[in-house]
Design a protein around this motif. Structure first.
Motif, PDB file in Angstrom:
ATOM      1  N   THR A   1      -4.058  21.634 -27.789  1.00 60.18           N
ATOM      2  CA  THR A   1      -4.871  22.724 -27.260  1.00 60.18           C
ATOM      3  C   THR A   1      -4.824  22.758 -25.743  1.00 60.18           C
ATOM      4  OG1 THR A   1      -6.926  21.438 -27.036  1.00 60.18           O
ATOM      5  CG2 THR A   1      -6.460  22.404 -29.199  1.00 60.18           C
TER       6      THR A   1
ATOM      7  N   LYS B   1      -7.503  23.143 -24.008  1.00 57.97           N
ATOM      8  CA  LYS B   1      -8.763  22.607 -23.496  1.00 57.97           C
ATOM      9  C   LYS B   1      -8.781  21.086 -23.428  1.00 57.97           C
ATOM     10  CE  LYS B   1     -13.762  22.748 -24.023  1.00 57.97           C
ATOM     11  NZ  LYS B   1     -14.926  23.387 -24.684  1.00 57.97           N
TER      12      LYS B   1
ATOM     13  N   TYR C   1      -9.612  26.872 -26.948  1.00 56.04           N
ATOM     14  CA  TYR C   1      -8.664  25.830 -27.340  1.00 56.04           C
ATOM     15  C   TYR C   1      -7.237  26.354 -27.517  1.00 56.04           C
ATOM     16  CZ  TYR C   1     -12.453  22.491 -28.339  1.00 56.04           C
ATOM     17  OH  TYR C   1     -13.524  21.628 -28.242  1.00 56.04           O
TER      18      TYR C   1
END
Length: 459
Positions: A275, A277, A353
């Motif tokens: 992801t 994030k 994400y």
């Protein structure tokens, strides 16, 4: 690992879920409350008890209602807490109501005694809830203390024999008998491919792996929940004891179990995916971790001999990564997992994400991952505590997806447990020996699923 004074080590190893500490605190609370009540009954101000008891009942009822709403309706924790936890919190509120009214209405000695009992009630409630979940086994586990020594991979021998060849040489007396017990070590796994910032992992080496000429052994990658850390797999699940017992009956043979870190921190949920994030957690778990294991430990290279498992968020990860990587994992064990990776709403996860890519998120949903990689000859063992109704539904849904894809699916319910490590322990107690005997060829147990009294198998 830095050496600590012996008294500190003993303190950190004091058990929280059983033993002298919780028993002593529960006795102090029970005896203290009984003394306060009897003291008041046999004194002239016993009439005040008629006001205190209703207040105690109201406080207990209020606590029961609030906890029920938080657990069963609002579900602020993402899962049902279960009635044992709800009742423990309600009992705490009732006792606090009694103690506070005693402080208000009583005089010096009883007022002081009631005040002293308040922290004991709070601690006893925390210990009771911890015993229900089985999450923190020792004082050290509360602060992330690890008692596992680093594994020296430079002295670790590679597997040069198959399990059958190694066993024949042991039985012929050409190799010394295996040690009585396996050992758990800490290990640092390089993140060359992923760059994912993971915490130190933990690994169980069975007796056969510790011999001078170890065989190529199966591998079980186990993931803790969130919040949690790699040590939790061994401190809370009891898997090392389960495998030591199996190894004792099978000449030291058992799988190597490694618990890598899939999140990087207690407060982070990586979704076990690559992801924008959190980072490339999936690459870490499916490239870096297997690469390190094969480079340093005496393991089989065959996917049939590898499994991935986990509890709660770790169980969700297992049902994501196992189906998505059948070339690595031939079996899956998931306890109390969810139907989808969850860290907020789907819209939030897609945006934060996956950079707005809804299809990337959907590919991580276990049922989708199973369907996308069908047909499959994997084994999938799904477990849930009987008090965790939501997880049982998840077992059924993911199990149906697995059957449709051609997997061999076993669905387990553990009586008298909920969303906790006790359900993990009971599931592993049956699932790991079954895999050892029927999938990995480490030695028959003579047991079927129905022979394990702590579990029920759903049809």
């Amino acid at each position: 690992m830095e050496s600590l004074p012996s008294w500190v080590t003993r303190l950190l190893h004091i058990r929280l879920v059983s033993g002298p500490l919780p028993t002593t605190i529960w006795v102090i609370v029970g005896v203290g409350v009984a003394i306060l009540l009897l003291w008041q009954v046999f004194r002239s101000d016993r009439s005040k008890l008629a006001r205190q008891v209703p207040i105690m009942l109201v406080c207990g009822g209020f606590g029961l209602l609030v906890m029920w709403l938080l657990s069963e309706k609002i579900m602020v924790f993402g899962v049902s807490l279960g009635w044992p936890v709800i009742m423990a919190a309600a009992a705490c509120c009732a006792l606090l109501g009694l103690l506070v009214t005693t402080i208000v209405h009583a005089r010096r000695a009883r007022r002081l005694m009631a005040a002293v009992l308040i922290p004991f009630v709070l601690v006893s409630t925390a210990l009771r809830i911890d015993s229900i979940y089985g999450e923190y086994q020792t004082i050290g586990s509360l602060i992330g203390y690890s008692s596992y020594h680093p594994l020296s991979t430079s002295h670790m021998q590679k597997g040069t024999l198959t399990v059958d060849e190694w066993l024949r040489e042991v039985l012929d007396g050409k190799l010394p008998p295996a040690a009585a017990h396996g050992k758990v070590y800490s290990v640092d796994i390089s993140n060359t491919a992923s760059g994912f910032r993971a915490r130190t992992a933990a690994v169980y080496m069975p007796p056969a792996a510790l011999s001078d000429t170890p065989p190529e052994l199966p591998v079980l990658v186990m993931l803790a929940g969130q919040p949690g850390n790699p040590d939790r797999v061994f401190s809370a699940s009891g898997i090392a004891a389960i495998l030591d017992q199996y190894a004792k009956a099978h000449h030291g043979l058992a799988p190597i179990v490694i618990s890598p870190d899939q999140n990087g921190d207690n407060t982070v949920n990586s979704l076990c995916a690559d992801t924008t994030k959190v980072g490339r957690a999936e690459t870490y778990l499916t490239v870096d971790v297997p690469r390190w294991i094969k480079a340093h430990l005496p393991v089989s290279r065959q996917a049939r001999d590898w499994a991935i498992g986990g509890f709660s968020q770790g169980g969700t990860c297992a049902t994501q990564l196992g189906p998505r990587h059948p070339d690595i994992f031939g079996s899956i064990i998931a306890v109390d997992g969810e139907l989808k990776p969850t860290a907020g709403s789907v819209e939030h996860m897609v945006a934060e994400y996956f950079n707005g890519d809804r299809s990337a998120y959907e590919a991580q949903v276990p049922a989708n991952a199973i369907a996308d990689h069908a047909p499959s000859n994997q084994i999938m063992i799904l477990g849930a505590g009987k008090r965790d109704a939501r997880s049982i539904k998840n077992v059924i849904v993911n199990g149906q997806a697995g059957v449709k894809a051609g997997m061999h699916v076993v669905k387990i319910v553990v009586p008298d447990t909920g969303h906790d490590w006790h359900s993990v322990n009971a599931t592993l107690e049956a699932a790991v020996p079954w895999l050892c005997a029927h999938r990995w060829g480490l030695g028959e147990t003579g047991l079927t699923w129905s022979d394990y009294p702590r579990i029920e198998v759903l049809q």
